[in-house]
Design a protein around this motif. Sequence first.
Motif, PDB file in Angstrom:
ATOM      1  N   LEU A  17     -28.792  -7.948  -1.978  1.00  0.00           N
ATOM      2  CA  LEU A  17     -28.023  -8.960  -1.242  1.00  0.00           C
ATOM      3  C   LEU A  17     -28.954  -9.880  -0.456  1.00  0.00           C
ATOM      4  O   LEU A  17     -28.802 -11.116  -0.482  1.00  0.00           O
ATOM      5  CB  LEU A  17     -27.053  -8.255  -0.295  1.00  0.00           C
ATOM      6  CG  LEU A  17     -26.306  -9.143   0.713  1.00  0.00           C
ATOM      7  CD1 LEU A  17     -25.408 -10.143  -0.011  1.00  0.00           C
ATOM      8  CD2 LEU A  17     -25.485  -8.285   1.677  1.00  0.00           C
ATOM      9  N   LEU A  18     -29.934  -9.300   0.239  1.00  0.00           N
ATOM     10  CA  LEU A  18     -30.873 -10.112   1.016  1.00  0.00           C
ATOM     11  C   LEU A  18     -31.694 -11.029   0.109  1.00  0.00           C
ATOM     12  O   LEU A  18     -31.982 -12.181   0.477  1.00  0.00           O
ATOM     13  CB  LEU A  18     -31.804  -9.203   1.829  1.00  0.00           C
ATOM     14  CG  LEU A  18     -31.145  -8.420   2.966  1.00  0.00           C
ATOM     15  CD1 LEU A  18     -32.153  -7.470   3.609  1.00  0.00           C
ATOM     16  CD2 LEU A  18     -30.580  -9.379   4.020  1.00  0.00           C
ATOM     17  N   ALA A  41     -28.476 -18.480  -2.142  1.00  0.00           N
ATOM     18  CA  ALA A  41     -27.066 -18.254  -2.458  1.00  0.00           C
ATOM     19  C   ALA A  41     -26.256 -18.170  -1.165  1.00  0.00           C
ATOM     20  O   ALA A  41     -26.758 -17.717  -0.130  1.00  0.00           O
ATOM     21  CB  ALA A  41     -26.900 -16.979  -3.273  1.00  0.00           C
ATOM     22  N   SER A  42     -25.001 -18.586  -1.229  1.00  0.00           N
ATOM     23  CA  SER A  42     -24.128 -18.474  -0.062  1.00  0.00           C
ATOM     24  C   SER A  42     -23.703 -17.020   0.112  1.00  0.00           C
ATOM     25  O   SER A  42     -23.711 -16.232  -0.833  1.00  0.00           O
ATOM     26  CB  SER A  42     -22.890 -19.354  -0.236  1.00  0.00           C
ATOM     27  OG  SER A  42     -22.072 -18.852  -1.284  1.00  0.00           O
ATOM     28  N   LEU A  43     -23.330 -16.666   1.331  1.00  0.00           N
ATOM     29  CA  LEU A  43     -22.897 -15.299   1.607  1.00  0.00           C
ATOM     30  C   LEU A  43     -21.653 -14.960   0.791  1.00  0.00           C
ATOM     31  O   LEU A  43     -21.536 -13.836   0.263  1.00  0.00           O
ATOM     32  CB  LEU A  43     -22.607 -15.136   3.101  1.00  0.00           C
ATOM     33  CG  LEU A  43     -22.188 -13.722   3.558  1.00  0.00           C
ATOM     34  CD1 LEU A  43     -23.298 -12.722   3.265  1.00  0.00           C
ATOM     35  CD2 LEU A  43     -21.837 -13.721   5.047  1.00  0.00           C
ATOM     36  N   HIS A  44     -20.739 -15.906   0.652  1.00  0.00           N
ATOM     37  CA  HIS A  44     -19.524 -15.671  -0.129  1.00  0.00           C
ATOM     38  C   HIS A  44     -19.861 -15.378  -1.593  1.00  0.00           C
ATOM     39  O   HIS A  44     -19.340 -14.441  -2.201  1.00  0.00           O
ATOM     40  CB  HIS A  44     -18.607 -16.897  -0.042  1.00  0.00           C
ATOM     41  CG  HIS A  44     -17.387 -16.805  -0.911  1.00  0.00           C
ATOM     42  ND1 HIS A  44     -17.355 -17.303  -2.208  1.00  0.00           N
ATOM     43  CD2 HIS A  44     -16.167 -16.252  -0.687  1.00  0.00           C
ATOM     44  CE1 HIS A  44     -16.169 -17.061  -2.733  1.00  0.00           C
ATOM     45  NE2 HIS A  44     -15.429 -16.427  -1.828  1.00  0.00           N
ATOM     46  N   GLU A  45     -20.760 -16.167  -2.153  1.00  0.00           N
ATOM     47  CA  GLU A  45     -21.152 -15.989  -3.555  1.00  0.00           C
ATOM     48  C   GLU A  45     -21.870 -14.655  -3.759  1.00  0.00           C
ATOM     49  O   GLU A  45     -21.629 -13.942  -4.738  1.00  0.00           O
ATOM     50  CB  GLU A  45     -22.054 -17.146  -3.973  1.00  0.00           C
ATOM     51  CG  GLU A  45     -22.515 -17.100  -5.422  1.00  0.00           C
ATOM     52  CD  GLU A  45     -23.485 -18.210  -5.752  1.00  0.00           C
ATOM     53  OE1 GLU A  45     -23.969 -18.234  -6.891  1.00  0.00           O
ATOM     54  OE2 GLU A  45     -23.779 -19.041  -4.856  1.00  0.00           O
ATOM     55  N   ALA A  46     -22.757 -14.317  -2.804  1.00  0.00           N
ATOM     56  CA  ALA A  46     -23.538 -13.086  -2.937  1.00  0.00           C
ATOM     57  C   ALA A  46     -22.671 -11.846  -2.792  1.00  0.00           C
ATOM     58  O   ALA A  46     -22.962 -10.800  -3.391  1.00  0.00           O
ATOM     59  CB  ALA A  46     -24.661 -13.062  -1.905  1.00  0.00           C
ATOM     60  N   LEU A  47     -21.611 -11.938  -1.985  1.00  0.00           N
ATOM     61  CA  LEU A  47     -20.736 -10.786  -1.768  1.00  0.00           C
ATOM     62  C   LEU A  47     -19.639 -10.678  -2.827  1.00  0.00           C
ATOM     63  O   LEU A  47     -19.157  -9.583  -3.100  1.00  0.00           O
ATOM     64  CB  LEU A  47     -20.100 -10.857  -0.373  1.00  0.00           C
ATOM     65  CG  LEU A  47     -21.043 -10.636   0.813  1.00  0.00           C
ATOM     66  CD1 LEU A  47     -20.296 -10.813   2.127  1.00  0.00           C
ATOM     67  CD2 LEU A  47     -21.678  -9.254   0.757  1.00  0.00           C
TER      68      LEU A  47
END
Length: 522
Positions: A279-280, A287-293
């Motif tokens: 994730l990091l 990448a955006s946090l939304h996309e990564a999650l």
Amino acid sequence: MASLCRRPGLFSAITVLLVSALIVTFGVVDIRLESGTHIGLGLPAQVPLLFAAIFTALFGFLVLKVSWIDLERGICSAVQVSIQAILILVLVGCLVGSWIHSGVVATMIYYGLDIMNPHYFYCAALLICIVVSIATGCCWTTSSTVGVALIGISAGLGLPLPVSAGFIISGAYFGDKMSPLSDTTNLAPAVSGSELFDHIRAMMWTTLPTLLIVVVISLLMGSAVREMDNSRVELIQGMMRAEFRISAWGIVPPAVILVMALLKIPAIPGIVGGLCAGLLLSLFQGASLHEALKVFFYGYEPSQLSAFAAAATPEAVNAAAAGAGTLFASVPDPAEFAKVGGLLTRLFTRGGMTSMLETICLIVVALSLGGIMEACGFLDVILEALMRRVRSVFGLIASVIASSFVANVFLSEQYLAIIVPGRMFRRAFDERSWDGRRLAPSMLSRSLEDSGTMTSVLVPWNTCGVYVSAVLGVPTLAYAPYCFLNWLNPIIALVMTWLGIAVVWRHGDQPHAAPGALPADP
């Protein structure tokens, strides 16, 4: 086992097992003969397993008078055993999605294609997985990390995926069986009354010769592989550069898991550590946090690779390559371009919690069947009947190995395939003697692992079989013939016992007959 109003007879127990096996087999197979006859229904394994469980429960309820409360308790107890496995499945789904999205898997494949020779790929995959699984003590972690990368490299080299999967699994299960960090390596001696390192030393006698045979097989099969098509490898690497960021940073998340394993951190926290590292890395790459999650739940779906797969003409190829900002040395053949694009799309379209739902469903249904059989006492009756007919050391070891395999088929969980036969046969190992000598507990623990651990991944509806199949993307029955270590190990163990080789006796027991005399079945 729950209390029963009526104990099943041997004939009833065998009949229920055979009918259940017939239901599952007929439901799963899909064979079309040249005459036009169609054998089997070709259904997902969950459906016939459900009906096998219903049949077994009805037999127990109507014939044996087992109460529904006892049947339900048996189901819940069996499913409870798999809770850790289900949690690992959910986390591995997140891990795979995150590692693909952050380019970890693509990086390992990219650099692996640079250094891997197809003639030695099978042997290298076997040895790499052995090292990782010994370090981690977990075949599941090995399969879902380096195993996925090796499958990608195999596809890039044009090697058959079932064969590659077989050597990957062989290496992963060697380490899982021999590592002192492994849960099964600790469970088997605990069940049998053996010491951990006595157990590992006993396993070396049967497992190391088997490994040498498998190494030779891997080299022989590799020598028959045709030369690598470098243009295809360059095409694959170019396509992966268009979809992912390839860099040395991609090695960090696997290194995190390996370090945590060396620190003896349990599997679940270790997977979470690797997941967070992925994730990091995604966030570090922009990448955006939304996309990564989001990939944690839905998995990863390639965009540029899908465009490559849809390119059917030279113009479409050029447009797709230009749109990705990727320049190829020459315009590839459209058919090859689309074929490679489709292959990579299938390889990288995976991961996420949703990808594991089918597998989790299969585990729950299969373990429900095993729990019903345990509650009704069918396996206990069969095992006790076996013990009354055992007259030799070979017969005793063969009974343990066969019982563990049957437990893998009908209880669908390798832990139960170790616990149930181990509990049943421990008394025989404590009380039976041959010429005044008794077999060491490590002989029982070794036999439980030779079969219970090694054959679990060969059963399509066993938790291990469904997990590895889901992670590697290769059907269980397709890779099973090439898991040479897994099915050769119990055979080698039986042959060595028949010949009286590496039979371990308890310390202090003195033979009445000449030293080395060993009864064997005629």
